[in-house]
Design an enzyme around this catalytic site. Structure first.
Site, short mmCIF file in Angstrom:
data_model
loop_
_atom_site.label_atom_id
_atom_site.label_comp_id
_atom_site.label_asym_id
_atom_site.label_seq_id
_atom_site.Cartn_x
_atom_site.Cartn_y
_atom_site.Cartn_z
N CYS A 152 5.78 2.18 7.08
CA CYS A 152 5.29 1.30 6.00
C CYS A 152 6.20 1.31 4.78
O CYS A 152 6.62 0.25 4.29
CB CYS A 152 3.85 1.65 5.64
SG CYS A 152 3.61 3.28 4.89
N HIS B 103 -0.35 4.61 2.45
CA HIS B 103 0.11 3.38 3.09
C HIS B 103 0.44 2.33 2.04
O HIS B 103 -0.15 2.30 0.96
CB HIS B 103 -0.98 2.83 4.03
CG HIS B 103 -0.52 1.67 4.85
ND1 HIS B 103 0.52 1.76 5.75
CD2 HIS B 103 -0.94 0.38 4.91
CE1 HIS B 103 0.71 0.59 6.33
NE2 HIS B 103 -0.17 -0.27 5.83
N ASN C 272 2.86 -5.68 6.63
CA ASN C 272 2.97 -4.23 6.63
C ASN C 272 3.33 -3.71 8.02
O ASN C 272 3.15 -4.39 9.02
CB ASN C 272 1.68 -3.58 6.13
CG ASN C 272 0.52 -3.67 7.13
OD1 ASN C 272 -0.17 -2.70 7.36
ND2 ASN C 272 0.27 -4.85 7.72
#
Length: 335
Positions: free
Chosen positions: A233, A287, A299
């Site tokens: 990520c 994240h 993402n």
């Protein structure tokens, strides 16, 4: 969301041809070119979760000790010095969350929690001591022309004598960089009081990420040839902004400090959006994605999945950062 459903979303978003993409990119540039201003003045309340919950009350209280400091500025100093690590120790023997060297602590350490002990390793003493030391330095240079806070920060770095001698921030590259770094980082710890301007680079970062849709996730992936061009990520967000000349830190919880923090209803394409199991602590962020509008982000979600569109309105949504070039440059390389 399953991979199949994610791609249905991707198809729906991009399926109107390239019109959505072009409107997105053009729109970000138009907004960036037309808005004026940025962060306003006024009280510097802390941004949501920007300081770990264990220290938030201390920073909020002691950050108002004198007019030269504020909670966001104090938070920026602590982050720059230790990354809020109360056990941090530097090769130069600086100790604790505020990184006092023993000689300075002996003179300026205070018993912040009133337990009869001055402990450099205890944030309940070290954070009040950092604020107290800042305010003491501000008193030393209160008659020097210029901005009191900048003169105080310069004193912290170069000594009050140098600030008095030069009647302002001395002409030392290290000192001037320190002052700029802390005052820039201050914006990433302060809750915005006015609309936050977007950057033109945001559109380019989105365009980069869009080209990676469908790429398989790789833990620790930075998109190198050896990794088959795969990302995790924060590797994706770092590469996306690096493609437009902005270097972000490698991990998500440090990327959170690369600029000010718009509210959910103020998000614009290109903002970084963050997720955490602890909504009170930016250091627990796990994240990050790039917002593209309409409640969706691009993402790299997890092992076994591909880079894709996902919704951001989930229970673990932490907040957002509008990346700025100065904000990214101000971040320490290690915290």
């Amino acid at each position: 969301m399953t991979v199949r459903k994610a791609w249905l979303v991707a198809t729906a978003v991009v399926g109107c041809g390239l019109a959505f993409v072009m409107l997105l990119v053009v729109g970000v540039y138009l907004v960036a070119g037309s808005l004026a201003g940025g962060l306003g003045g006024g009280a510097k309340a802390l941004a949501k979760g920007s300081v770990p919950a264990a220290y938030q009350a201390l920073v909020a209280k002691w950050g108002n000790l004198c007019p030269a400091i504020n909670p966001a500025l104090l938070a920026a100093q602590l982050y720059q010095e230790s990354g809020f690590d109360p056990k941090a120790q530097s090769p130069a023997a600086a100790q604790g969350i505020a990184q006092f060297i023993p000689g300075t602590w002996a003179t300026h350490g205070v018993d912040g929690d009133g337990d009869g002990d001055r402990d450099v390793w205890d944030p309940a003493d070290a954070i009040p001591s950092a604020a107290s030391y800042d305010c003491t330095l501000a008193k030393y240079v209160k008659d020097v022309p210029g901005n009191l806070t900048e003169n105080m920060l310069a004193s912290y770095n170069a000594g009050a004598y140098a600030v008095i001698k030069y009647q302002g921030v001395p002409p030392y590259a290290e000192t001037r960089n320190y002052v700029k770094t802390i005052t820039t980082l201050e914006k990433s710890f302060a809750a915005p009081v006015t609309r936050v301007d977007p950057s033109e680079q945001a559109a380019g970062a989105i365009a980069y990420a869009q080209k990676k849709l469908g790429t398989l996730y790789l833990w620790g992936g930075s998109g190198t040839a050896e990794q088959g061009g795969r990302f995790d990520c924060s590797g994706l967000t770092k590469a996306a902004y690096e493609s437009v000349g902005i270097t972000l830190p490698r991990v998500a919880n440090d990327q959170y400090n690369a600029g000010p923090h718009p509210e959910r209803d103020e998000l614009l394409p290109g903002d970084l959006v963050f997720f955490s199991d602890d909504l009170t602590n930016s250091r627990a962020i796990r994240h990050v994605g790039i917002y593209v509008g309409g409640g969706y982000m691009i993402n790299a979600p997890r092992p076994g999945a591909v880079i894709r569109f996902d919704p951001i309105d989930t229970p673990d949504y932490f907040g957002a950062t509008r990346v700025t070039e100065d904000g990214a440059k101000a971040l320490p390389t290690t915290v």
